[in-house]
Design a protein around this motif. Structure first.
Motif, short mmCIF file in Angstrom:
data_model
loop_
_atom_site.label_atom_id
_atom_site.label_comp_id
_atom_site.label_asym_id
_atom_site.label_seq_id
_atom_site.Cartn_x
_atom_site.Cartn_y
_atom_site.Cartn_z
N LYS A 162 -77.28 -63.67 -41.84
CA LYS A 162 -76.27 -64.76 -43.07
C LYS A 162 -75.97 -66.00 -42.50
O LYS A 162 -75.59 -67.27 -43.34
CB LYS A 162 -75.29 -63.80 -43.93
CG LYS A 162 -74.86 -64.35 -44.69
CD LYS A 162 -73.32 -62.75 -45.77
CE LYS A 162 -72.83 -63.30 -46.70
NZ LYS A 162 -71.86 -62.61 -46.80
N LEU A 163 -75.15 -66.02 -41.24
CA LEU A 163 -74.44 -66.92 -40.90
C LEU A 163 -75.46 -68.20 -40.40
O LEU A 163 -75.25 -69.47 -40.60
CB LEU A 163 -73.08 -66.44 -39.75
CG LEU A 163 -72.30 -67.83 -39.09
CD1 LEU A 163 -71.70 -68.38 -40.49
CD2 LEU A 163 -72.34 -67.00 -38.22
N LEU A 164 -76.99 -68.08 -39.91
CA LEU A 164 -76.90 -68.67 -40.03
C LEU A 164 -78.57 -69.22 -40.51
O LEU A 164 -78.26 -70.59 -41.51
CB LEU A 164 -79.07 -68.19 -39.02
CG LEU A 164 -78.75 -67.97 -37.60
CD1 LEU A 164 -80.05 -66.71 -36.44
CD2 LEU A 164 -79.06 -68.61 -37.17
N THR A 165 -78.16 -67.98 -42.28
CA THR A 165 -78.68 -68.80 -43.39
C THR A 165 -77.76 -69.96 -44.23
O THR A 165 -78.09 -71.07 -44.51
CB THR A 165 -79.27 -67.76 -44.29
OG1 THR A 165 -80.26 -66.84 -43.63
CG2 THR A 165 -79.47 -68.73 -45.64
N ALA A 166 -76.30 -69.83 -44.29
CA ALA A 166 -75.29 -70.37 -44.55
C ALA A 166 -75.17 -71.61 -43.87
O ALA A 166 -75.45 -72.85 -44.50
CB ALA A 166 -74.48 -70.35 -44.25
N ALA A 167 -75.48 -71.31 -42.37
CA ALA A 167 -75.26 -72.70 -41.65
C ALA A 167 -76.49 -73.92 -41.66
O ALA A 167 -76.74 -74.71 -42.39
CB ALA A 167 -75.61 -72.79 -40.19
N ARG A 168 -77.98 -73.36 -42.13
CA ARG A 168 -78.83 -74.06 -42.23
C ARG A 168 -78.82 -74.52 -43.03
O ARG A 168 -79.71 -76.25 -44.27
CB ARG A 168 -80.32 -73.32 -42.28
CG ARG A 168 -81.87 -73.86 -42.24
CD ARG A 168 -82.95 -73.31 -41.80
NE ARG A 168 -82.78 -73.10 -40.47
CZ ARG A 168 -83.25 -73.37 -39.54
NH1 ARG A 168 -83.83 -74.73 -39.78
NH2 ARG A 168 -83.50 -73.24 -38.79
N LYS A 169 -78.87 -74.42 -44.36
CA LYS A 169 -78.68 -74.36 -46.29
C LYS A 169 -77.68 -76.26 -45.83
O LYS A 169 -78.23 -76.78 -46.83
CB LYS A 169 -77.83 -73.84 -47.05
CG LYS A 169 -77.54 -74.48 -48.52
CD LYS A 169 -77.26 -72.88 -49.21
CE LYS A 169 -77.09 -73.11 -50.90
NZ LYS A 169 -76.54 -72.84 -51.76
N ALA A 170 -76.93 -75.63 -45.84
CA ALA A 170 -75.04 -76.88 -45.08
C ALA A 170 -76.19 -77.59 -44.21
O ALA A 170 -75.86 -79.26 -44.92
CB ALA A 170 -73.51 -76.73 -44.74
N ALA A 171 -76.40 -77.49 -43.36
CA ALA A 171 -77.28 -78.59 -42.53
C ALA A 171 -78.30 -79.97 -43.02
O ALA A 171 -78.56 -81.37 -43.52
CB ALA A 171 -77.64 -77.91 -41.01
N THR A 172 -79.35 -79.08 -43.67
CA THR A 172 -80.44 -79.72 -44.91
C THR A 172 -79.28 -80.47 -45.56
O THR A 172 -79.89 -81.19 -45.77
CB THR A 172 -81.28 -78.30 -45.02
OG1 THR A 172 -81.63 -77.29 -44.53
CG2 THR A 172 -82.33 -78.83 -45.76
#
Length: 309
Positions: free
Chosen positions: A19-29
């Motif tokens: 969940k944390l990885l997904t949220a981080a990737r979304k914000a960075a993208t």
């Protein structure tokens, strides 16, 4: 998931929360505009190839070109692209780690560091990532395992002592340094202060860090010990800031030694967070000096064996 080492033994690894990885990737993208996609791909490709023992501040020309393009697109694009490269490296932790893996005490710190990095990215907190600099390079170093988290300091996995220690501190130091360097300049572990990882910047954290370093030394027999340099190891520091004396008090009675490196001036980092030290300098009561603290392998491990609980 465990990685199998060179001898067929499973090397323990870590896996940040999906969940944390997904949220981080979304914000960075979201931070990288379409015109930055090509530079992003180039940056990610080059970061994927980074491996220790290359220095955490060392980058090839292809990375520099991609970084220049991204910086031209704005601070958010620069930050988001580097964040995506860090996320990729963190997700590939098991495949990137050395054949023997890491001691559990260091794996625990990696897990904490990666949670911190990913939470920062997920919150789109680009402060420190939005320009080239030490904060970004150290987090990128942790993500790519060119640095290891130790607690009170981050750890460079393979470094060498400078031979200039022989002539920097007078005749007495020349003799001591020559003896130290007679067996070679390295490899040693080298410690660095990281402003994002200061929760153990205290006597107890300093001691815990060296117990983790002892774990690394046992796992890696080729390492000769550990060293760290800077104004914190100046023998004159405790007279003006007694609370920082723990940096020398733990190590020097137990086989470590310090070596003079250079004398600082009015722009010393010793004054960055202390008007007391600056005033002492202006009054002529204190001149900050940089010293290198070296704790060789054998006495460090002896201390660890005698004090570990």
């Amino acid at each position: 998931m465990a990685k199998t080492g060179a001898m067929g033994q499973a090397a323990p690894t870590i896996a940040p929360a999906r969940k944390l990885l997904t949220a981080a990737r979304k914000a960075a993208t979201a931070a990288v505009p379409p015109e930055g996609v090509a530079a992003l791909a180039a940056l990610k490709n080059e970061v994927a190839a980074l491996r220790p023992p290359s220095h955490y501040q060392s980058f090839g020309p292809a990375i520099a070109i991609a970084q220049g393009v991204l910086l031209g697109l704005g601070p958010e694009a620069f930050a988001g692209a580097h964040a995506l490269a860090m996320i990729d490296a963190i997700e590939a932790f098991a495949a990137r780690q050395p054949a023997g893996g890491y001691p559990p005490s260091i794996l625990d710190r990696f897990a904490l560091s990666y949670d911190r990095i990913l939470a920062k990215i997920a919150a789109a907190d680009w402060d420190g990532y939005d320009r080239p600099g030490d904060l970004l390079w150290k987090d990128l170093g942790l993500a790519t395992q060119r640095l290891m988290p130790g607690g009170a300091r981050v750890i460079e996995p393979e470094a060498h002592l400078p031979r200039s220690l022989i002539w920097r501190g007078g005749a007495g130091q020349a003799i001591r340094a020559a003896r130290l360097l007679a067996g070679g300049t390295g490899p040693y572990l080298c410690l660095h202060t990281h402003a994002y990882e200061l929760e153990e910047f205290n006597p107890a954290g300093w001691e815990a860090t060296f117990h983790r370093i002892a774990d690394l030394l046992r796992q890696r027999p080729a390492l000769k010990g550990v060293f760290v340099g800077g104004w914190l190891y100046d023998p004159g520091l405790p007279a003006v800031t007694p609370r920082l004396g723990f940096h020398r008090a733990l190590t020097l009675p137990r086989g470590a030694a310090t070596y003079f490196y250079q004398r600082d001036g009015a722009d010393s980092l010793a004054f960055a967070k202390s008007e007391t030290r600056r005033q002492a300098f202006e009054e002529g009561r204190y001149t900050p000096e940089q010293h290198m603290l070296v704790w060789p392998r054998k006495p460090l491990l002896a201390w660890d064996a005698a004090t570990r609980t």
